[in-house]
Design an enzyme around this catalytic site. Sequence first.
Site, PDB file in Angstrom:
ATOM      1  N   SER A   3      14.441 -53.811   4.629  1.00 59.97           N
ATOM      2  CA  SER A   3      13.211 -53.045   4.381  1.00 59.97           C
ATOM      3  C   SER A   3      12.017 -53.682   5.066  1.00 59.97           C
ATOM      4  O   SER A   3      10.970 -53.054   5.188  1.00 59.97           O
ATOM      5  CB  SER A   3      12.896 -53.029   2.889  1.00 59.97           C
ATOM      6  OG  SER A   3      13.963 -52.532   2.157  1.00 59.97           O
TER       7      SER A   3
ATOM      8  N   HIS B 135      17.288 -48.087   8.773  1.00 59.90           N
ATOM      9  CA  HIS B 135      16.670 -48.153   7.446  1.00 59.90           C
ATOM     10  C   HIS B 135      16.863 -46.829   6.700  1.00 59.90           C
ATOM     11  O   HIS B 135      16.150 -45.851   6.948  1.00 59.90           O
ATOM     12  CB  HIS B 135      15.169 -48.479   7.624  1.00 59.90           C
ATOM     13  CG  HIS B 135      14.459 -48.774   6.355  1.00 59.90           C
ATOM     14  ND1 HIS B 135      13.101 -48.629   6.203  1.00 59.90           N
ATOM     15  CD2 HIS B 135      14.910 -49.192   5.141  1.00 59.90           C
ATOM     16  CE1 HIS B 135      12.753 -48.952   4.975  1.00 59.90           C
ATOM     17  NE2 HIS B 135      13.832 -49.293   4.314  1.00 59.90           N
TER      18      HIS B 135
ATOM     19  N   GLU C  75      14.958 -44.534   9.242  1.00 66.14           N
ATOM     20  CA  GLU C  75      13.928 -45.107  10.120  1.00 66.14           C
ATOM     21  C   GLU C  75      14.681 -46.047  11.074  1.00 66.14           C
ATOM     22  O   GLU C  75      15.270 -47.035  10.634  1.00 66.14           O
ATOM     23  CB  GLU C  75      12.926 -45.882   9.242  1.00 66.14           C
ATOM     24  CG  GLU C  75      11.620 -46.244   9.896  1.00 66.14           C
ATOM     25  CD  GLU C  75      10.684 -46.946   8.895  1.00 66.14           C
ATOM     26  OE1 GLU C  75      11.154 -47.585   7.925  1.00 66.14           O
ATOM     27  OE2 GLU C  75       9.457 -46.865   9.091  1.00 66.14           O
TER      28      GLU C  75
ATOM     29  N   ASN D  13       7.352 -48.869   4.699  1.00 72.21           N
ATOM     30  CA  ASN D  13       6.930 -49.797   3.643  1.00 72.21           C
ATOM     31  C   ASN D  13       5.537 -50.371   3.860  1.00 72.21           C
ATOM     32  O   ASN D  13       4.901 -50.822   2.913  1.00 72.21           O
ATOM     33  CB  ASN D  13       7.963 -50.907   3.471  1.00 72.21           C
ATOM     34  CG  ASN D  13       9.142 -50.378   2.682  1.00 72.21           C
ATOM     35  OD1 ASN D  13       8.966 -49.645   1.707  1.00 72.21           O
ATOM     36  ND2 ASN D  13      10.349 -50.709   3.108  1.00 72.21           N
TER      37      ASN D  13
HETATM   38  P1  NAD Z   1      20.902 -54.765  -4.406  1.00 66.01           P
HETATM   39  O1  NAD Z   1      20.386 -55.990  -5.051  1.00 66.01           O
HETATM   40  O2  NAD Z   1      21.102 -53.537  -5.221  1.00 66.01           O
HETATM   41  O3  NAD Z   1      22.310 -55.077  -3.683  1.00 66.01           O
HETATM   42  C1  NAD Z   1      22.503 -56.144  -2.779  1.00 66.01           C
HETATM   43  C2  NAD Z   1      23.991 -56.491  -2.774  1.00 66.01           C
HETATM   44  O4  NAD Z   1      24.211 -57.461  -1.727  1.00 66.01           O
HETATM   45  C3  NAD Z   1      24.476 -57.139  -4.089  1.00 66.01           C
HETATM   46  O5  NAD Z   1      25.561 -56.394  -4.615  1.00 66.01           O
HETATM   47  C4  NAD Z   1      24.879 -58.536  -3.669  1.00 66.01           C
HETATM   48  O6  NAD Z   1      25.987 -59.046  -4.390  1.00 66.01           O
HETATM   49  C5  NAD Z   1      25.233 -58.317  -2.190  1.00 66.01           C
HETATM   50  N1  NAD Z   1      25.256 -59.550  -1.418  1.00 66.01           N
HETATM   51  C6  NAD Z   1      24.432 -60.623  -1.495  1.00 66.01           C
HETATM   52  N2  NAD Z   1      24.806 -61.571  -0.621  1.00 66.01           N
HETATM   53  C7  NAD Z   1      25.899 -61.092   0.028  1.00 66.01           C
HETATM   54  C8  NAD Z   1      26.747 -61.617   1.036  1.00 66.01           C
HETATM   55  N3  NAD Z   1      26.562 -62.822   1.567  1.00 66.01           N
HETATM   56  N4  NAD Z   1      27.784 -60.855   1.461  1.00 66.01           N
HETATM   57  C9  NAD Z   1      28.006 -59.628   0.937  1.00 66.01           C
HETATM   58  N5  NAD Z   1      27.225 -59.082  -0.033  1.00 66.01           N
HETATM   59  C10 NAD Z   1      26.194 -59.807  -0.475  1.00 66.01           C
HETATM   60  O7  NAD Z   1      19.914 -54.505  -3.184  1.00 66.01           O
HETATM   61  P2  NAD Z   1      19.630 -53.115  -2.427  1.00 66.01           P
HETATM   62  O8  NAD Z   1      18.494 -52.433  -3.081  1.00 66.01           O
HETATM   63  O9  NAD Z   1      20.909 -52.371  -2.201  1.00 66.01           O
HETATM   64  O10 NAD Z   1      19.081 -53.660  -1.031  1.00 66.01           O
HETATM   65  C11 NAD Z   1      19.952 -53.989   0.023  1.00 66.01           C
HETATM   66  C12 NAD Z   1      19.164 -53.955   1.328  1.00 66.01           C
HETATM   67  O11 NAD Z   1      18.639 -52.637   1.525  1.00 66.01           O
HETATM   68  C13 NAD Z   1      17.951 -54.906   1.326  1.00 66.01           C
HETATM   69  O12 NAD Z   1      17.800 -55.402   2.615  1.00 66.01           O
HETATM   70  C14 NAD Z   1      16.808 -53.963   0.956  1.00 66.01           C
HETATM   71  O13 NAD Z   1      15.575 -54.427   1.408  1.00 66.01           O
HETATM   72  C15 NAD Z   1      17.227 -52.699   1.675  1.00 66.01           C
HETATM   73  N6  NAD Z   1      16.667 -51.440   1.183  1.00 66.01           N
HETATM   74  C16 NAD Z   1      16.532 -51.227  -0.165  1.00 66.01           C
HETATM   75  C17 NAD Z   1      16.026 -50.000  -0.600  1.00 66.01           C
HETATM   76  C18 NAD Z   1      15.914 -49.697  -2.069  1.00 66.01           C
HETATM   77  O14 NAD Z   1      15.289 -48.668  -2.420  1.00 66.01           O
HETATM   78  N7  NAD Z   1      16.483 -50.492  -2.949  1.00 66.01           N
HETATM   79  C19 NAD Z   1      15.656 -49.004   0.340  1.00 66.01           C
HETATM   80  C20 NAD Z   1      15.836 -49.263   1.702  1.00 66.01           C
HETATM   81  C21 NAD Z   1      16.334 -50.481   2.119  1.00 66.01           C
END
Ligand code: NAD
Length: 284
Positions: free
Chosen positions: A120, A141, A153, A191
């Site tokens: 993000s 994204h 994005e 963002n």
């Molecule tokens: P989340 O916390 O729901 O999930 C992250 C997952 O990554 C967890 O299940 C964790 O166990 C796993 N993880 C951590 N280290 C790891 C590794 N070394 N190998 C494999 N898996 C691993 O987070 P999220 O909201 O899904 O966010 C994930 C990405 O997407 C981030 O970069 C975030 O910025 C981005 N993002 C989030 C949103 C949102 O609305 N939540 C929107 C767009 C982008």
Amino acid sequence: MATNKAVIVVGAGTMGRGIAQVFAQSGYEVYLNDAIPKALDEGVAFIHKMIDRAAEKGAIQADQAQATKSRLHTIRTIGEAPACPLIIEAATERPDTKNEILKSAQSKLTDDGILATNTSSISITQLAAATKAPERFIGMHFFNPVPLMKLVEVVKGLQTSEDTVRKTIGYAESVGKTAVQCNDHPGFVSNRILMPMINEAIFCLQDGVAEPAAIDEIMKLGMNHPMGPLALADLIGLDVCLFILEVLHRDLGEDRYRPCPLLRKMVAAGRLGRKSRHGFLRYD
Ligand code: NAD
């Protein structure tokens, strides 16, 4: 065996499971990984539930639902996946976590394959620098919830090639999304604009301007937003919001991006929003 319609998705949390679902529904073999076995199992169970629900509603046929499920493979380590032309990293928003994943995942790319991150806020150019082929590294994204949100994005790092941009737009369109391109800059477009609004809503709450429900209702009805900023923060995850604001604050160097202390307090207390069932609102 490598196929053209195959993708590795790393991270089975809020975003990774949604990304895995849309690719599986669009005919891709999907190899889903998470560092935590429980998170991987929960991610797959969630996707199955979503597919079953779509079948019950008649949105898809029963045989399509079955075929989609059969295209979804869980892998306990990235090493278990075959070489794929696309890898999407969707793990925790931490540069060291992402760098580690990208380093090991790149060995699973086919010769001209694309390594994408769903970050993000972390600089695409910086993440690319740790990879072997920065010209084939890009930001892809997606938005939450992935199956419903149309936008991807597409973020071009300094070294990302035009060919990689073109192919990534093609991948986004192949799963029914609309791709919009921008350049690598803290918070990209989405963002950089959204997070200051969410942060200001949290300052309003901290200052006692109004109750959470009132803040959200005012923004919904007054600005025609489909959901209020506090509910949206809960949906995104308050830890994710805090991390993005820290990046904006540090990398753009302006006070207006300073994370609200109440947001820090919520994260410290483990109130992360929907995923912990408690954020600015309750999700019992
Ligand atoms: P989340 O916390 O729901 O999930 C992250 C997952 O990554 C967890 O299940 C964790 O166990 C796993 N993880 C951590 N280290 C790891 C590794 N070394 N190998 C494999 N898996 C691993 O987070 P999220 O909201 O899904 O966010 C994930 C990405 O997407 C981030 O970069 C975030 O910025 C981005 N993002 C989030 C949103 C949102 O609305 N939540 C929107 C767009 C982008």
